[in-house]
Design an enzyme around this catalytic site. Structure first.
Site, PDB file in Angstrom:
ATOM      1  N   LYS A 126      51.976  47.122  37.640  1.00 34.23           N
ATOM      2  CA  LYS A 126      52.484  45.359  38.207  1.00 34.23           C
ATOM      3  C   LYS A 126      52.945  43.945  37.440  1.00 34.23           C
ATOM      4  O   LYS A 126      54.077  43.142  37.942  1.00 34.23           O
ATOM      5  CB  LYS A 126      50.468  45.412  39.216  1.00 34.23           C
ATOM      6  N   LYS A 136      50.777  34.565  29.671  1.00 38.69           N
ATOM      7  CA  LYS A 136      50.462  36.423  29.941  1.00 38.69           C
ATOM      8  C   LYS A 136      51.998  37.289  30.484  1.00 38.69           C
ATOM      9  O   LYS A 136      51.595  38.601  29.736  1.00 38.69           O
ATOM     10  CB  LYS A 136      49.540  35.730  30.776  1.00 38.69           C
TER      11      LYS A 136
END
Lengths: 305, 305, 305, 305
Positions: free
Chosen positions: B241, B173
């Site tokens: 983030k 990811k």
């Protein structure tokens, strides 16, 4: 309507299969190439060989050029031995080369000045697309000329789009090369990251391809990076030339390309490192070198393959 | 086989539609959310509402967490009021959140230490994929646990791939977010370049999409950039983030990401400029600002829309 | 030895004080400027005014050019009204402009072809250095010509170094501009970082200047960044031109400049944002914009000041 | 006033000469080092050897720590065997290490909580500065404590500046490392550019040093790059750690560092390439590698030297 006659100048890795597809589509194609061996292949496919540019263009309704860079195009169209001076009045010049947009604009003006029509029509899709007649073609010039060239484009391409006035095809191609190089570099960094962490990289590429990271670049270049297969395909040396075009054109227009500026340097590094003859997926080798890998052994393997 | 019971913790923009899809697939789903309004929607869809994490997980065979960041996951699974301490022995914990790979590894170990099984299973595909049950799911953990979760994953995703041991899902990811951000930035620079030269940009995107520049990002974000439509979608603040995760993990592993390092700064700039709430295609606004455009008026338009 | 006669072409922000210093050193200086008002100041200082380039160079032993860019130099030296065609045989041409090294090489060859001698001699030190006669001068050309020009250089500069054959002066100047821009950008990022953390920034600059971070850039630009004083000095628009020179020359030579490539984009961004007329320390404003600051109010203040 | 007693923890390449300078200035210095051989050198210079941290700090009015990284500082001050637990009430702790600003703030609070005073006081100037007592010292903490430490700082440093409250010293040091790394990289790119064009590089460095490109980095590292002398000095591995500190702290504060982000990757690349033990001027080798040079032979030469 009588069979259209086409002069095809530049029978290289892209030009030859395109010329063959034109023959197959029923056009009469006279081919010219600086090194004449390539012409024989065209003749075998049903075309004819021209010994000079003048001979090629003398009877041509359409003149196609497919050569490496801006000076090459100028070299074949300008001057008393060039295509412009020897073409039939009203002939349509289609330049499939990838060159500087400003040069494309200037040459289109020169063409019009001598009674010719002009389209800049660079292509994307590589050797495979040239062979299968499935190129994407981004076309700049007058809409009427674009319409008139429909049959010619249909013989070599699949996605054929008129994107604006003269030079626009080259502008879109420049953007194409920017995006492609950045997408390859991004994939290369992603693959290096995945390899460092020891995940199942083939599985990872599969799932990445199913999500928003999916791209033609990932589909066509991902597994090849894993296999260290950098046989061209589209050579880094040519992509280096193209990054020079897009960064210069951006500077000219006041567009700021932070990513593009960096990618241009990374492409330049691969060429400086001797990888200019590899496929542009060879940007992966630059990432490896930055990560401390000795790519010499792999280079040998690639060269041998 | 009896109907599996699922505890679903985190009913946000992604979690709620995923939980509904699990209900629709026949699972018994007890939902918990920090702000309880969201739970009502799940109840309306056939799920049940849990007032505490303990209540949600008490009978669950599978515990799913879908929260924003590493500390959020730690907050809901660790401690005496957390999921681990109150789960049934042998329950399977699936974390669909996107968090740091090293935290995922550590939490998987803690889960095993208290007799649970664990999979890290972040997703790609956005709100649209969550609603349609077409997410890509990248799964790290034991193969047996992955196999056992097949029905659960099938209810929410389409491309479901086991990519390696614990933490591997998060690693993939992280690579996904790196590639997606870079592809968006590359597209944004390409679009800004095309606009500066006044070509037909919609036509240009069509032909770019047909060649090697084609990508999910171009398909889904290209026209929206032309339309200045930056309604989320996936927020830049979250991508910021995630760029922190991938650059830190690369540093940890000795992987060098020249493009990734720069893209992380460009994403950071959009957040610092107040665009953190926009879709990540809002990277285009950063390119505009670098090019001297005042994006204030457009920002207003976007906010109103 | 009789008093040397100098033609000085280009009496701008740098050229005028240099020409005055030559007068003060005892040279006979005939000045030419495209917009003739500037010539009056030279006359007031003891020089003479030339109405044309031909008039300026007719009797000159030394011809100095100090104009903005490569085409400007070509414009004043080439052609029948240019300096080369009208100069005395054996005159020494000194180009203090900052231009492309390859153009400098080509023009030096043209000068020699018509019986002139040539030195490329760009300077560093800014308006202050020009006024005080303390410029650094990096000189390319033949050693004998460099020696012959010693008195001329001594009148305008302090650090005067022969760095190689024709073009070398421009090459060193290109490197100078690369290093200066990068040092300014680095300082700007450092200052933005310090301000964000609320340390005593003036004290911080003092201690930074005492260590390995110390530099001319920090000494001359640091406090001005804190004061938001971006009055030129050396304009960003000119530094933008120079970054184009160094990145193009590096590409030509196969040198990879990752930092240079990025800094060139950041300089370009300041120009695109309307800060081209500010001092190059205005790169700080680009850092502020990336950090989300609205620099409009400050811009007004700077413009007013 | 009685002679002040100092505990000095960490007698490495920097710490040992600093401790000796404190002895020479008349302080009573008890040294502690994890590997005890270094202590002998201090004893020979007139200090005393402590076998444990507790022994070193038991009578100390001032406790100085000079160790590599945040965890090392925590390791020597925290815990029952650490300096805080065993120090005299009211003792002054001075941390000369370069660590994360947030850790410095947290440790200063812990020190105060147990009745100690604390200053973060990282230094710049390298081994040479440590030996000659000419370090730059950037100090964070209370003004009264800074004043009280004047004699101690004067024994080891030359430019000694109070830059703000606790943590500020580390913040300024982080900015220092950012600027230094960028200045080195810029110089390295400039030198590679000059070498490629074959100018007289020693002469070029002289003239560059006389203009706005002049810097401590150019003075101290320029000729060494030409000589391929990368003997440390300050190791790239430590600068890599410091780039991690400044990029993370910038992210925390919402400061965008486009140059810093890229330089951090380039420093990381040198470490990944095995050059972590070289001086930070070894960034030049990274530029060479990007330009296609094989640096293996030179590496061997450097290692042997």
């Amino acid at each position: 309507m009588a069979q259209q006659k086409i002069a095809f100048i530049g029978l290289g890795i892209m030009g030859l299969p395109m010329a063959k597809n034109l023959v197959a589509a029923g056009f009469s194609v006279a081919g010219y190439n600086r090194s004449p061996e390539k012409t024989a292949e065209l003749v075998a496919a049903g075309g004819t060989a021209a010994g000079t540019i003048g001979e090629a263009v003398a009877e041509a309704d359409v003149i196609i050029t497919m050569v490496p860079d801006s000076p090459d195009v100028e070299g074949v169209v300008i001057g008393e031995n060039g295509a412009f001076a020897q073409a039939k009045d009203g002939a349509l010049w289609i330049d499939n080369s990838t060159i500087r947009p400003d040069v494309a604009v200037a040459l289109a003006e020169e063409a019009r000045a001598v009674g010719l029509r002009a389209l800049d029509a660079p292509v994307s899709g590589g050797e495979a697309g040239a062979i299968s007649g499935a190129l994407s073609i981004m076309v700049g010039g007058d809409a009427a000329d674009f319409a008139a060239a429909a049959d010619v484009f249909a013989a070599v391409g699949k996605t054929i789009v008129h994107v604006g006035p003269a030079g626009s095809g080259q502008t879109v191609k420049a953007a194409n090369q920017l995006i492609v190089a950045a997408n390859i570099q991004a994939l290369a960094e992603g693959v290096a990251f995945l390899e460092a962490y020891g995940v199942d990289t083939t599985a990872a590429l599969e799932v990445l391809g199913g999500g928003l990271a999916g791209s033609k670049v990932l589909d066509q270049k991902g597994q090849k990076m894993l296999d260290r297969d950098f046989a061209p395909g589209f050579r880094l040396a040519l992509h280096h030339k193209d990054m020079g075009i897009v960064t210069a054109a951006a500077r000219e227009a006041g567009v700021v390309l932070p990513l593009g500026g960096l990618v241009a340097q990374l492409v330049a590094s691969t060429v400086a490192s001797g990888d200019g003859g590899l496929d542009h997926s060879g940007l992966f080798r630059g990432v490896q070198r930055l990560g401390g890998s000795d790519t010499t052994a792999e280079a040998a393997a690639t060269t041998t393959a």
